[in-house]
Design a protein around this motif. Sequence first.
Motif, short mmCIF file in Angstrom:
data_model
loop_
_atom_site.label_atom_id
_atom_site.label_comp_id
_atom_site.label_asym_id
_atom_site.label_seq_id
_atom_site.Cartn_x
_atom_site.Cartn_y
_atom_site.Cartn_z
N ASP A 70 8.76 1.20 5.45
CA ASP A 70 8.40 0.09 4.55
C ASP A 70 7.41 0.57 3.48
O ASP A 70 7.54 0.22 2.30
CB ASP A 70 7.80 -1.06 5.35
CG ASP A 70 8.76 -1.63 6.37
OD1 ASP A 70 9.91 -1.92 6.00
OD2 ASP A 70 8.36 -1.78 7.54
N VAL A 71 6.44 1.37 3.89
CA VAL A 71 5.47 1.90 2.92
C VAL A 71 6.19 2.78 1.91
O VAL A 71 5.88 2.74 0.71
CB VAL A 71 4.36 2.68 3.64
CG1 VAL A 71 3.39 3.29 2.61
CG2 VAL A 71 3.59 1.78 4.60
N ALA A 75 6.16 2.33 -2.05
CA ALA A 75 5.74 3.42 -2.94
C ALA A 75 6.77 3.68 -4.02
O ALA A 75 6.43 3.91 -5.19
CB ALA A 75 5.48 4.69 -2.13
N ARG A 76 8.06 3.65 -3.64
CA ARG A 76 9.10 3.89 -4.64
C ARG A 76 9.12 2.77 -5.68
O ARG A 76 9.39 3.02 -6.86
CB ARG A 76 10.47 3.99 -3.96
CG ARG A 76 10.62 5.08 -2.90
CD ARG A 76 10.45 6.48 -3.45
NE ARG A 76 9.07 6.90 -3.58
CZ ARG A 76 8.29 7.30 -2.56
NH1 ARG A 76 8.77 7.30 -1.33
NH2 ARG A 76 7.07 7.70 -2.78
N GLN A 77 8.81 1.53 -5.25
CA GLN A 77 8.75 0.43 -6.22
C GLN A 77 7.57 0.63 -7.17
O GLN A 77 7.70 0.40 -8.38
CB GLN A 77 8.60 -0.91 -5.50
CG GLN A 77 8.45 -2.09 -6.46
CD GLN A 77 8.41 -3.43 -5.75
OE1 GLN A 77 9.36 -3.78 -5.06
NE2 GLN A 77 7.32 -4.16 -5.90
N LEU A 99 -1.99 3.65 -2.48
CA LEU A 99 -1.60 3.93 -1.10
C LEU A 99 -2.80 4.37 -0.28
O LEU A 99 -2.87 4.10 0.93
CB LEU A 99 -0.51 5.00 -1.07
CG LEU A 99 0.84 4.59 -1.69
CD1 LEU A 99 1.84 5.74 -1.58
CD2 LEU A 99 1.40 3.34 -1.01
N SER A 100 -3.75 5.05 -0.91
CA SER A 100 -4.97 5.45 -0.20
C SER A 100 -5.76 4.22 0.23
O SER A 100 -6.29 4.18 1.35
CB SER A 100 -5.82 6.35 -1.10
OG SER A 100 -7.02 6.71 -0.46
N THR A 121 0.25 6.82 7.20
CA THR A 121 0.00 8.22 7.56
C THR A 121 1.24 9.09 7.34
O THR A 121 1.14 10.19 6.79
CB THR A 121 -0.45 8.32 9.02
OG1 THR A 121 -1.66 7.57 9.20
CG2 THR A 121 -0.69 9.77 9.41
N ASP A 122 2.39 8.61 7.78
CA ASP A 122 3.61 9.41 7.68
C ASP A 122 4.46 9.06 6.46
O ASP A 122 5.60 9.52 6.35
CB ASP A 122 4.46 9.23 8.95
CG ASP A 122 3.76 9.79 10.18
OD1 ASP A 122 3.09 10.84 10.04
OD2 ASP A 122 3.87 9.18 11.26
N ALA A 123 3.91 8.24 5.56
CA ALA A 123 4.68 7.86 4.37
C ALA A 123 4.74 9.02 3.38
O ALA A 123 3.93 9.95 3.43
CB ALA A 123 4.04 6.64 3.71
N ASP A 124 5.69 8.95 2.49
CA ASP A 124 5.90 9.99 1.47
C ASP A 124 5.06 9.64 0.24
O ASP A 124 5.50 8.92 -0.63
CB ASP A 124 7.39 10.07 1.12
CG ASP A 124 7.69 11.18 0.12
OD1 ASP A 124 6.82 12.05 -0.05
OD2 ASP A 124 8.77 11.16 -0.48
N ARG A 125 3.86 10.17 0.19
CA ARG A 125 2.96 9.87 -0.93
C ARG A 125 3.19 10.86 -2.07
O ARG A 125 3.62 11.99 -1.85
CB ARG A 125 1.50 9.97 -0.48
CG ARG A 125 1.14 9.08 0.69
CD ARG A 125 -0.36 8.88 0.74
NE ARG A 125 -0.84 8.69 2.08
CZ ARG A 125 -2.11 8.43 2.39
NH1 ARG A 125 -3.02 8.36 1.43
NH2 ARG A 125 -2.49 8.26 3.63
#
Length: 336
Positions: A70-71, A75-77, A99-100, A121-125
Amino acid sequence: MRRLLPPSGIAPRQTDRSLATATPVDFTEAWLRNRRLSEHTRAAYRRDVAAWLVWCSDAEVGPLQASFLDVNGYARQLEATIDPRSGRLLTPATVARKLSALSSWYAFLVRLRAVPANPVTDADRPRISRDHSSTVGLTPEQVDALFAAARADRRPSAARNLAALAILADLGLRVGELVSLDVADLGHERGHRSIRFVGKGGRARRRALAPDTAAAVDTYLAARACLAGVPVERLDGPLLVTATGARLDRHAVFRLVRRLADEAGLPAADRLSPHSLRHAFATTARAEGVPLEDVQDAMGHADPRTTRRYDRDRHNLDRDPTYRIAAARAARAGSG
């Protein structure tokens, strides 16, 4: 909304039942109360979490049940969102900052055991290069041109605008730090005109005012006191105010910088920001030989690598250490 949390935040021994009835907004306010933050940062974090909660509502995702997937979607949006100020896509640095803030919020919820894990933590930042900044910079000559435009201004707000520009350019303050200043923050310390403010992370800081900067501030306050019909010593409240006496906001400072840049004929005037002056402060200070650690302290950076990102002249070959090493060797040989 009924307040479910005590003013100091969620108590350590709060029951699972009361945690279960707390809303995400309750958690946000408790999180912010338990952080040492400036009011500007607090407001930004509140907006960042509120935007995430809106996204969750639209996507029919429970924020306390959200996963890293979901994160990633959020992030892509964000990466596809147009920044209304610049008319361009949000920069990777802006997305990473949002995101931070979200990660810090979830870390707080993990400590409260309101969620089992931090989904950020595991999202693609976005990957942010510490060697590059997307902010449009300014040369010392361009900063001079901004000052010339400010001094040529004949608007009623000209004295205030010059004072604001001087503080931004000569101290390298963040725009939030600038607009949060109060008249009471001005002072004298050990022969210096000084100014105190709350920096990033809620840290109390102080800086010296250069003579020209102090003169610009004094001229503005004298004009403001005259208009109000009181002695300068009686002025209080915000340092920079609007015509109605309200605190000048960050959006007005953005508009000011771009207007002065346009009047000065600077390229990319519509892309400049108060942060451009912060960049120019770091670059000019380093070019003038100010040690990196002193620039770091002045800018309030915890990590010197952050300061180096602002120094756009750091790759100038004129500054290559080889010249100083060779010169020192030649000097030793000549004295031998």
